[in-house]
Design a protein around this motif. Structure first.
Motif, PDB file in Angstrom:
ATOM      1  N   SER A   1       0.929  -1.074   0.106  1.00  0.00           N
ATOM      2  CA  SER A   1      -0.077  -0.056  -0.078  1.00  0.00           C
ATOM      3  C   SER A   1       0.884   1.252   0.025  1.00  0.00           C
ATOM      4  CB  SER A   1      -0.825   0.094   1.260  1.00  0.00           C
ATOM      5  OG  SER A   1      -1.516   1.150   1.269  1.00  0.00           O
ATOM      6  N   LEU A   2       0.494   2.157  -0.795  1.00  0.00           N
ATOM      7  CA  LEU A   2       1.120   3.509  -0.769  1.00  0.00           C
ATOM      8  C   LEU A   2       0.788   4.651   0.421  1.00  0.00           C
ATOM      9  CD1 LEU A   2       1.171   4.083  -4.552  1.00  0.00           C
ATOM     10  CD2 LEU A   2       3.362   3.135  -2.955  1.00  0.00           C
ATOM     11  N   LYS A   3      -0.280   4.058   1.064  1.00  0.00           N
ATOM     12  CA  LYS A   3      -0.659   4.907   2.206  1.00  0.00           C
ATOM     13  C   LYS A   3       0.028   5.107   3.349  1.00  0.00           C
ATOM     14  CE  LYS A   3      -5.556   4.771   0.502  1.00  0.00           C
ATOM     15  NZ  LYS A   3      -7.019   4.569   0.990  1.00  0.00           N
ATOM     16  N   GLU A   4       0.525   3.932   3.676  1.00  0.00           N
ATOM     17  CA  GLU A   4       1.327   3.841   5.028  1.00  0.00           C
ATOM     18  C   GLU A   4       2.735   3.519   4.651  1.00  0.00           C
ATOM     19  OE1 GLU A   4      -0.563   0.762   7.447  1.00  0.00           O
ATOM     20  OE2 GLU A   4      -2.355   2.042   7.795  1.00  0.00           O
ATOM     21  N   LEU A   5       3.713   4.378   5.185  1.00  0.00           N
ATOM     22  CA  LEU A   5       5.054   4.271   4.996  1.00  0.00           C
ATOM     23  C   LEU A   5       6.042   4.182   6.101  1.00  0.00           C
ATOM     24  CD1 LEU A   5       6.046   6.987   2.345  1.00  0.00           C
ATOM     25  CD2 LEU A   5       5.224   5.045   1.879  1.00  0.00           C
ATOM     26  N   TYR A   6       6.807   3.342   6.126  1.00  0.00           N
ATOM     27  CA  TYR A   6       7.862   3.046   7.198  1.00  0.00           C
ATOM     28  C   TYR A   6       9.391   3.433   6.732  1.00  0.00           C
ATOM     29  CZ  TYR A   6       3.902   0.356   8.951  1.00  0.00           C
ATOM     30  OH  TYR A   6       2.627  -0.086   9.499  1.00  0.00           O
ATOM     31  N   THR A   7       9.693   4.293   7.331  1.00  0.00           N
ATOM     32  CA  THR A   7      11.176   5.061   6.626  1.00  0.00           C
ATOM     33  C   THR A   7      12.163   5.038   7.508  1.00  0.00           C
ATOM     34  OG1 THR A   7       9.618   6.692   5.569  1.00  0.00           O
ATOM     35  CG2 THR A   7      11.866   7.117   5.824  1.00  0.00           C
TER      36      THR A   7
ATOM     37  N   LEU B   1      21.660   6.222   2.340  1.00  0.00           N
ATOM     38  CA  LEU B   1      20.433   5.685   1.412  1.00  0.00           C
ATOM     39  C   LEU B   1      19.147   5.681   2.428  1.00  0.00           C
ATOM     40  CD1 LEU B   1      19.222   4.182  -1.020  1.00  0.00           C
ATOM     41  CD2 LEU B   1      20.007   2.046   0.074  1.00  0.00           C
ATOM     42  N   GLN B   2      18.156   6.465   1.890  1.00  0.00           N
ATOM     43  CA  GLN B   2      17.022   6.434   2.474  1.00  0.00           C
ATOM     44  C   GLN B   2      15.949   5.680   1.734  1.00  0.00           C
ATOM     45  OE1 GLN B   2      16.035   8.506   5.451  1.00  0.00           O
ATOM     46  NE2 GLN B   2      18.300   8.394   5.536  1.00  0.00           N
ATOM     47  N   ILE B   3      15.105   4.841   2.575  1.00  0.00           N
ATOM     48  CA  ILE B   3      14.072   4.174   2.026  1.00  0.00           C
ATOM     49  C   ILE B   3      12.757   4.127   2.645  1.00  0.00           C
ATOM     50  CG2 ILE B   3      15.415   2.577   0.870  1.00  0.00           C
ATOM     51  CD1 ILE B   3      14.720   0.328   3.078  1.00  0.00           C
ATOM     52  N   SER B   4      11.512   3.986   1.928  1.00  0.00           N
ATOM     53  CA  SER B   4      10.240   3.806   2.449  1.00  0.00           C
ATOM     54  C   SER B   4       9.784   2.531   2.415  1.00  0.00           C
ATOM     55  CB  SER B   4       9.323   5.100   2.334  1.00  0.00           C
ATOM     56  OG  SER B   4       9.988   6.201   2.981  1.00  0.00           O
ATOM     57  N   THR B   5       9.241   1.797   3.071  1.00  0.00           N
ATOM     58  CA  THR B   5       8.565   0.440   2.813  1.00  0.00           C
ATOM     59  C   THR B   5       7.181   0.298   3.300  1.00  0.00           C
ATOM     60  OG1 THR B   5       9.604  -0.556   4.912  1.00  0.00           O
ATOM     61  CG2 THR B   5      11.095  -0.543   3.132  1.00  0.00           C
ATOM     62  N   ASN B   6       6.651  -0.618   2.653  1.00  0.00           N
ATOM     63  CA  ASN B   6       5.391  -1.161   2.997  1.00  0.00           C
ATOM     64  C   ASN B   6       5.298  -2.617   2.932  1.00  0.00           C
ATOM     65  OD1 ASN B   6       2.296  -1.836   2.457  1.00  0.00           O
ATOM     66  ND2 ASN B   6       2.394   0.103   3.648  1.00  0.00           N
ATOM     67  N   ASN B   7       5.039  -3.212   3.860  1.00  0.00           N
ATOM     68  CA  ASN B   7       5.020  -4.918   3.716  1.00  0.00           C
ATOM     69  C   ASN B   7       6.398  -5.411   3.179  1.00  0.00           C
ATOM     70  OD1 ASN B   7       3.894  -7.489   4.138  1.00  0.00           O
ATOM     71  ND2 ASN B   7       3.227  -7.365   1.953  1.00  0.00           N
TER      72      ASN B   7
ATOM     73  N   GLY C   1       2.168  11.476  -7.404  1.00  0.00           N
ATOM     74  CA  GLY C   1       1.199  12.399  -7.545  1.00  0.00           C
ATOM     75  C   GLY C   1       0.456  12.445  -6.291  1.00  0.00           C
ATOM     76  N   LYS C   2       0.776  12.078  -4.917  1.00  0.00           N
ATOM     77  CA  LYS C   2       0.339  12.444  -3.768  1.00  0.00           C
ATOM     78  C   LYS C   2       0.970  12.249  -2.644  1.00  0.00           C
ATOM     79  CE  LYS C   2      -1.583   7.623  -3.767  1.00  0.00           C
ATOM     80  NZ  LYS C   2      -2.730   6.735  -3.777  1.00  0.00           N
ATOM     81  N   ASN C   3       0.929  12.415  -1.723  1.00  0.00           N
ATOM     82  CA  ASN C   3       1.414  12.326  -0.365  1.00  0.00           C
ATOM     83  C   ASN C   3       0.853  11.174   0.264  1.00  0.00           C
ATOM     84  OD1 ASN C   3       3.133  14.500  -0.271  1.00  0.00           O
ATOM     85  ND2 ASN C   3       1.623  16.110   0.361  1.00  0.00           N
TER      86      ASN C   3
END
Length: 515
Positions: A140-146, A289-295, A325-327
């Motif tokens: 999902s693109l709604k919840e990010l873990y950074t 290196l920065q990453i945002s993950t989901n699952n 195109g969105k936060n």
């Protein structure tokens, strides 16, 4: 067993040198569920129009960029990062042969494609793959873990430039110039032009140095002076102007957000690397290196020259918005991102922040909550009167505010409060060690943001988010670094290393997709 019967060992027949009527179909030699087929199928669905635009019409024919992209991604999935080893695999590995259609680009072609062609087109390709995975429902693109990690640069560890060293050398140079000027004043004050007095310079440069030394030499031309002074003037005239030009160029490379760089990869910054589980390490040229993950899928990546994570978050999330195109609806991160600047920015962007501040974990322990009751954050604040109550019960009045600008250029408003009279107070020795009445400095906006963060993090959802972050982002870094042995970039320069970061992210997602 019958007497006289011997035991005969039988072997399968070997047809190594037997000719074949037809060559085998490579497709039959690749398993139907092999990861190479998944890589091929997924990248066949991706629009590479932007990548094709990197090629100019005319001239000799080129290897197709889709084929080269598939080969690179599959190589990164299999821990093959060297262009020469990828070339070797294209000659020896059946899976690579099938993927390339028996094409055999050499290592120069592979490196050119990776280092130049993918610079502007890899991130959109990565985004398309993420959206395909999102359609499949695996993320999902709604919840990010950074989170962030430091990866060593392909640079010499012992050839470096430090910003503080430049400042120190320039300060010494200006001090010695002042001493030469003062010496000249004792001998020929009337012949010196005050416009070239180095004590009035805000900063020195090669032009000012040349003019000042020329003025001193002209004034002392026919004067009997100490031989050592003459030698210093000669050394300064010859060496200081080019040294200052070199320092100016080095300061330009370092910029405002860094303190050092490597001479063999000027985009790399020296960072403290964690070498073992005890966090022992040394300074090495590296990238953040920065990453945002989901699952445990990477949905966003970015590369930075900052040694800390604090000043990377806004740029990282801006890249996310540009690509999708969105936060995101919310983001979860550790205390390395918990600054006033980040909290305020996330609040304006309406992104729910499950982000710890620096003392959050410490404040949750009972011992630390009860420790030092005289701390500023333990004092009672009166909102109506805009005053604090000191431990003795007396009022601490507002005596004004000032503006503080952080290294990142963020403006903070700090308010000062002073106690009325600390003389004779029985708590004074425990309360503070200041000479006069106690003065405290408070950042009300930061305190407000911290209270919001603490309240949010302590909710049932906040606790679940904090636990999930550890399971979501950290295993991704462990997988890349330890399971797949990527601990050092192969290429140099921020643009090229960003391509490697993108290939790592893309390979990780497809590897997980095929698992």
């Amino acid at each position: 067993m019958a007497r006289g019967k011997s035991l005969i060992v039988s072997f399968k027949s070997n047809h190594q040198h037997q000719g074949m009527l037809l060559p085998p179909d490579l497709s039959e030699l690749v398993g139907q569920n092999h990861p190479v087929r998944v890589v091929s199928d997924v990248l066949d669905k991706v629009d590479i129009g932007q990548l094709i635009q990197q090629y100019k019409p005319g001239g000799a024919s080129n290897y197709h960029p889709r084929m080269l992209l598939k080969v690179l991604v599959f190589a990164y999935i299999n821990n093959i990062y060297s262009s020469r080893k990828i070339e070797e695999a294209l000659h020896q590995n059946i899976n690579f042969m099938w993927l390339s259609g028996m094409s055999k680009p050499d290592h120069n072609t592979i490196n050119r494609f990776r280092g130049k062609r993918l610079q502007k087109s890899l991130q959109p390709i990565f985004t398309q793959v993420v959206l395909l995975l999102c359609e499949e429902g695996v993320l999902s693109l709604k919840e990010l873990y950074t989170d962030g990690t430091k990866i060593e640069a392909n640079a010499n560890r012992y050839t470096f430039v430090w910003g503080n060293s430049i400042k120190t050398n320039k300060a010494k140079m200006q001090q010695q110039l002042n001493e030469l000027w003062k010496y000249a004043q004792t001998i020929a004050a009337a012949e010196l032009d005050d416009d070239h007095d180095p004590s009035g310079f805000d900063k020195i440069d090669s032009e000012k140095i040349e003019q000042t030394i020329a003025t001193i030499n002209a004034a002392l031309k026919d004067k009997p002076i100490d031989k050592k002074i003459r030698q210093k003037l000669g050394y300064a005239k010859k060496n200081w102007p080019p040294a200052l030009e070199r320092y100016a160029e080095q300061e330009r490379i370092i910029g405002d957000n860094r303190s050092s760089y490597s001479k063999t990869d000027e985009a790399a910054t020296f960072m403290r690397m964690k070498e073992d589980h005890m966090k022992n390490g040394q300074l090495k040229p590296a990238y953040n290196l920065q990453i945002s993950t989901n699952n445990q899928y990477i949905v966003n990546y970015s590369l930075h020259q900052n040694t800390t994570d604090t000043n990377t978050l806004q740029q990282h999330l801006n890249i996310f918005r540009d690509q999708y195109g969105k936060n995101p609806a919310n983001i979860t991160a550790d205390a390395g991102y918990g600054s006033e600047q980040n909290y305020e920015w996330l609040e304006k962007k309406r992104i729910t922040a499950y982000v710890k501040y620096n003392h959050f974990d410490r404040d949750q322990r009972r011992k630390n909550r009860a420790k030092n009751p005289y701390r500023t954050d333990k004092l009672t604040y009166n909102h109506e009167k805009d005053s604090y109550i000191c431990p003795c019960g007396k009022t601490m009045k507002n005596i004004g505010s000032y503006e503080h600008v952080t290294k990142a250029g963020f403006k903070q408003t700090i308010t000062k409060y002073r106690a009325g009279n600390c003389n004779g107070c029985p708590l004074r020795s425990d309360c503070h060690g200041q000479k006069g009445n106690r003065i405290i400095e408070v950042n009300h906006n930061l305190n407000r943001l911290k209270r919001q963060a603490e309240k949010r993090l302590k909710t049932k959802r906040g606790i679940q988010k904090r636990k999930q972050r550890c399971h979501d982002t950290e295993p991704v870094f462990a997988n890349i670094k330890h399971n797949h042995l990527f601990k050092r970039f192969m290429m140099r320069g921020l643009d090229k290393v960003s391509i490697e970061a993108g290939l790592l992210a893309l390979a990780h997602n497809l590897r997980k997709r095929t698992a």
